[in-house]
Design an enzyme around this catalytic site. Sequence first.
Site, PDB file in Angstrom:
ATOM      1  N   LYS A  12       0.827  -1.212   0.000  1.00  0.00           N
ATOM      2  CA  LYS A  12       0.000   0.000   0.000  1.00  0.00           C
ATOM      3  C   LYS A  12       0.865   1.268   0.000  1.00  0.00           C
ATOM      4  O   LYS A  12       0.588   2.199  -0.728  1.00  0.00           O
ATOM      5  CB  LYS A  12      -0.874   0.080   1.275  1.00  0.00           C
ATOM      6  CG  LYS A  12      -1.879  -1.017   1.463  1.00  0.00           C
ATOM      7  CD  LYS A  12      -2.800  -0.690   2.642  1.00  0.00           C
ATOM      8  CE  LYS A  12      -2.091  -0.495   3.963  1.00  0.00           C
ATOM      9  NZ  LYS A  12      -1.832  -1.670   4.768  1.00  0.00           N
ATOM     10  N   ARG A  68     -10.428  -0.512   9.166  1.00  0.00           N
ATOM     11  CA  ARG A  68      -9.998  -1.888   9.433  1.00  0.00           C
ATOM     12  C   ARG A  68     -11.084  -2.689  10.104  1.00  0.00           C
ATOM     13  O   ARG A  68     -10.894  -3.847  10.429  1.00  0.00           O
ATOM     14  CB  ARG A  68      -8.757  -1.885  10.316  1.00  0.00           C
ATOM     15  CG  ARG A  68      -7.593  -1.330   9.543  1.00  0.00           C
ATOM     16  CD  ARG A  68      -6.294  -1.570  10.228  1.00  0.00           C
ATOM     17  NE  ARG A  68      -5.317  -0.737   9.563  1.00  0.00           N
ATOM     18  CZ  ARG A  68      -4.032  -0.874   9.686  1.00  0.00           C
ATOM     19  NH1 ARG A  68      -3.534  -1.804  10.449  1.00  0.00           N
ATOM     20  NH2 ARG A  68      -3.219  -0.075   9.044  1.00  0.00           N
ATOM     21  N   ARG A 106      11.298  -7.197   5.520  1.00  0.00           N
ATOM     22  CA  ARG A 106      11.578  -5.783   5.815  1.00  0.00           C
ATOM     23  C   ARG A 106      11.845  -5.547   7.304  1.00  0.00           C
ATOM     24  O   ARG A 106      12.310  -4.476   7.685  1.00  0.00           O
ATOM     25  CB  ARG A 106      10.446  -4.882   5.324  1.00  0.00           C
ATOM     26  CG  ARG A 106       9.282  -4.747   6.278  1.00  0.00           C
ATOM     27  CD  ARG A 106       8.232  -3.776   5.783  1.00  0.00           C
ATOM     28  NE  ARG A 106       7.212  -3.621   6.810  1.00  0.00           N
ATOM     29  CZ  ARG A 106       6.027  -3.077   6.623  1.00  0.00           C
ATOM     30  NH1 ARG A 106       5.688  -2.628   5.431  1.00  0.00           N
ATOM     31  NH2 ARG A 106       5.168  -2.965   7.622  1.00  0.00           N
ATOM     32  N   ARG A 130      10.667  -0.610  12.882  1.00  0.00           N
ATOM     33  CA  ARG A 130       9.358  -0.561  13.550  1.00  0.00           C
ATOM     34  C   ARG A 130       9.284  -1.592  14.659  1.00  0.00           C
ATOM     35  O   ARG A 130       9.621  -2.759  14.463  1.00  0.00           O
ATOM     36  CB  ARG A 130       8.237  -0.818  12.531  1.00  0.00           C
ATOM     37  CG  ARG A 130       7.871   0.420  11.759  1.00  0.00           C
ATOM     38  CD  ARG A 130       6.795   0.166  10.746  1.00  0.00           C
ATOM     39  NE  ARG A 130       5.618  -0.527  11.259  1.00  0.00           N
ATOM     40  CZ  ARG A 130       4.481  -0.609  10.600  1.00  0.00           C
ATOM     41  NH1 ARG A 130       4.364  -0.023   9.419  1.00  0.00           N
ATOM     42  NH2 ARG A 130       3.457  -1.273  11.096  1.00  0.00           N
ATOM     43  N   ARG A 152      -0.737  -9.151  13.783  1.00  0.00           N
ATOM     44  CA  ARG A 152      -1.270  -8.122  12.869  1.00  0.00           C
ATOM     45  C   ARG A 152      -2.006  -8.783  11.712  1.00  0.00           C
ATOM     46  O   ARG A 152      -3.064  -8.320  11.283  1.00  0.00           O
ATOM     47  CB  ARG A 152      -0.132  -7.235  12.352  1.00  0.00           C
ATOM     48  CG  ARG A 152       0.328  -6.219  13.391  1.00  0.00           C
ATOM     49  CD  ARG A 152       1.712  -5.696  13.095  1.00  0.00           C
ATOM     50  NE  ARG A 152       1.791  -4.931  11.862  1.00  0.00           N
ATOM     51  CZ  ARG A 152       2.931  -4.750  11.187  1.00  0.00           C
ATOM     52  NH1 ARG A 152       4.057  -5.260  11.623  1.00  0.00           N
ATOM     53  NH2 ARG A 152       2.932  -4.042  10.084  1.00  0.00           N
TER      54      ARG A 152
HETATM   55  P1  AMP Z   1       0.209  -0.100   9.974  1.00  0.00           P
HETATM   56  O1  AMP Z   1       1.329   0.888   9.911  1.00  0.00           O
HETATM   57  O2  AMP Z   1      -0.886   0.253   9.010  1.00  0.00           O
HETATM   58  O3  AMP Z   1       0.697  -1.512   9.820  1.00  0.00           O
HETATM   59  O4  AMP Z   1      -0.427   0.025  11.444  1.00  0.00           O
HETATM   60  C1  AMP Z   1       0.331  -0.259  12.601  1.00  0.00           C
HETATM   61  C2  AMP Z   1      -0.576  -0.440  13.798  1.00  0.00           C
HETATM   62  O5  AMP Z   1      -1.322   0.764  14.034  1.00  0.00           O
HETATM   63  C3  AMP Z   1      -1.648  -1.506  13.626  1.00  0.00           C
HETATM   64  O6  AMP Z   1      -1.155  -2.804  13.937  1.00  0.00           O
HETATM   65  C4  AMP Z   1      -2.698  -1.037  14.633  1.00  0.00           C
HETATM   66  O7  AMP Z   1      -2.309  -1.342  15.959  1.00  0.00           O
HETATM   67  C5  AMP Z   1      -2.647   0.469  14.479  1.00  0.00           C
HETATM   68  N1  AMP Z   1      -3.596   0.952  13.437  1.00  0.00           N
HETATM   69  C6  AMP Z   1      -3.309   1.436  12.202  1.00  0.00           C
HETATM   70  N2  AMP Z   1      -4.430   1.777  11.548  1.00  0.00           N
HETATM   71  C7  AMP Z   1      -5.458   1.513  12.383  1.00  0.00           C
HETATM   72  C8  AMP Z   1      -6.875   1.624  12.271  1.00  0.00           C
HETATM   73  N3  AMP Z   1      -7.477   2.063  11.164  1.00  0.00           N
HETATM   74  N4  AMP Z   1      -7.612   1.247  13.346  1.00  0.00           N
HETATM   75  C9  AMP Z   1      -7.044   0.786  14.480  1.00  0.00           C
HETATM   76  N5  AMP Z   1      -5.722   0.635  14.637  1.00  0.00           N
HETATM   77  C10 AMP Z   1      -4.927   0.975  13.604  1.00  0.00           C
END
Ligand code: AMP
Length: 226
Positions: free
Chosen positions: A54, A130, A165, A171, A182
């Site tokens: 993405k 999500r 990665r 991270r 996740r």
């Molecule tokens: P990402 O960078 O998109 O992989 O997001 C990292 C973490 O942020 C996720 O594992 C969630 O804990 C939190 N997160 C990101 N987007 C959302 C969302 N739309 N709703 C709830 N938690 C989120």
Amino acid sequence: MEKKLCEPCKEPIVDKLPPCPLMCKSPKCKAYMAPIDTSKKSIVWVLGGPGSGKGTQCDKIVAKYGFTHLSTGDLLRAEVKSGSERAKCLTAIMERGELVPNEIVLDLLKEAILARAEESKGFLIDGYPREKSQGIAFEENIAPVSVIIYFEASSETLTQRLLGRAASSGRADDNEETIKLRLKTFLDNNDLVLAQYPDKLRRINAERPVDEIFAEVQSILDPLVA
Ligand code: AMP
């Protein structure tokens, strides 16, 4: 603690939804969300599992279309770094690979959209919704979505890419244990989210070279900006 007042309506600034009780409609009022004219500024939700590419596609979309890219993961990581009171609880949730309460995510998104609403050519909302309820809350509180792009890849591919990665991403949640969690969170919710928008959903096979994928992305976005 002294409450900050909204300048035009003199009501306490409401940091959370729902909006300003007086609906003073001033852009200075943090509680008021200027309506976004989605006939002129598209709102695109970019969905896909962690590692679906993405972010890479969003960078290419920004370069070509000048859209504003807002990743909820990035917004949350910035909030964590800010050291705010809620940051501590966010860190714990994110390290468990679980979803942060939508009240917080939607608040951060709304604030970011509001700050850029005037100059933006359109919004790419990356990683949101999500959960089914997140999609409903967004459309009720911000604006209707124009189109949803879903980058589709198998769990095996996502796991391999994330592990690949992990060594360099820096991270905290790119470790094997959290990656599994996740993915599980994503798989548990994703079908329900997608099923809600059959007419607006565009699926793209994300297990192909970046430029091939982007060609398909363009065929979806070109008509929106024409
Ligand atoms: P990402 O960078 O998109 O992989 O997001 C990292 C973490 O942020 C996720 O594992 C969630 O804990 C939190 N997160 C990101 N987007 C959302 C969302 N739309 N709703 C709830 N938690 C989120």
